[in-house]
Design a protein around this motif. Structure first.
Motif: not given
Length: 200
Positions: A65-67, A42-43, A22-24, A46, A50, A30
């Protein structure tokens, strides 16, 4: 990405563990996601999205999102039941996609290393052969013998396993007869409809 995270990714890849990164994309943070666990920090908000990405074996950015979710799954495993002529062409195609291939056929004169070089060939009946093969949601089965004594037991085992694809060769008439045999063996109509495809 932190060195510790990178080392853990390499370790999991070498052990063929299924996971996701998982990466923002906005700040570069990550995290490694393992199936059955909850994302952290922060993940965490979601989590449902995910899990959907992971189950569908897809990579991509979660909507709005930016994920970014990047999945790492076990190699696709293809089990071919029947070392018949068409299997040779199918093996060549599957090899080009880097699939892990196994062939099951108790008939040694069909299933030989000469006909299928560098392929795992198991000269046993399906019940015995499946004891040597680990199956998962990254496994597909293709039954090609046209012989109910070989195909049917393999299909019964496959239908009780978490395979993502189960296919078999035959005309509509052949497939109808096959379905009746499987129904008589205790497989439900719902399982057959949801799980098995026919190749013509």
């Amino acid at each position: 990405m932190k060195i510790k995270t990178l080392e853990e990714i390499l370790k999991k890849k070498s052990s063929k563990t299924e996971f996701a990164i998982l990466t923002n994309l906005e700040n570069g943070d990550s995290e490694i996601y393992l199936p059955g666990t909850s994302p952290k920090g922060e993940f965490s908000k979601y989590a449902d999205e995910i899990e959907k990405f992971f189950k569908s074996k897809k990579n991509g950015v979660i909507e709005n999102s930016e994920i970014f979710v990047e999945t790492y799954i076990k190699p696709i495993k293809v089990i071919i039941v029947g070392a018949v002529h068409i299997s040779q062409y199918l093996v060549d195609f599957a090899k080009s996609l880097n699939f892990e291939i196994s062939i099951i056929d108790p008939r040694g004169y069909f299933a030989s290393e000469q006909r299928f070089p560098e392929i795992k060939v198991i000269n046993k009946w399906p019940k015995e052969a499946f004891e040597e093969i680990e199956t998962s949601s990254s496994t597909a089965l293709i039954a090609l013998t046209h012989d109910p004594k070989i195909d049917d037991p393999a299909l019964q085992i496959a239908l009780a396993s978490p395979l993502f694809s189960i296919c078999c060769l035959g005309s509509k008439k052949t497939h109808a007869a096959r379905k009746n045999r499987l129904l008589n063996s205790g497989i439900t109509e719902q399982v057959l409809t949801e799980s098995m495809d026919r190749l013509e």
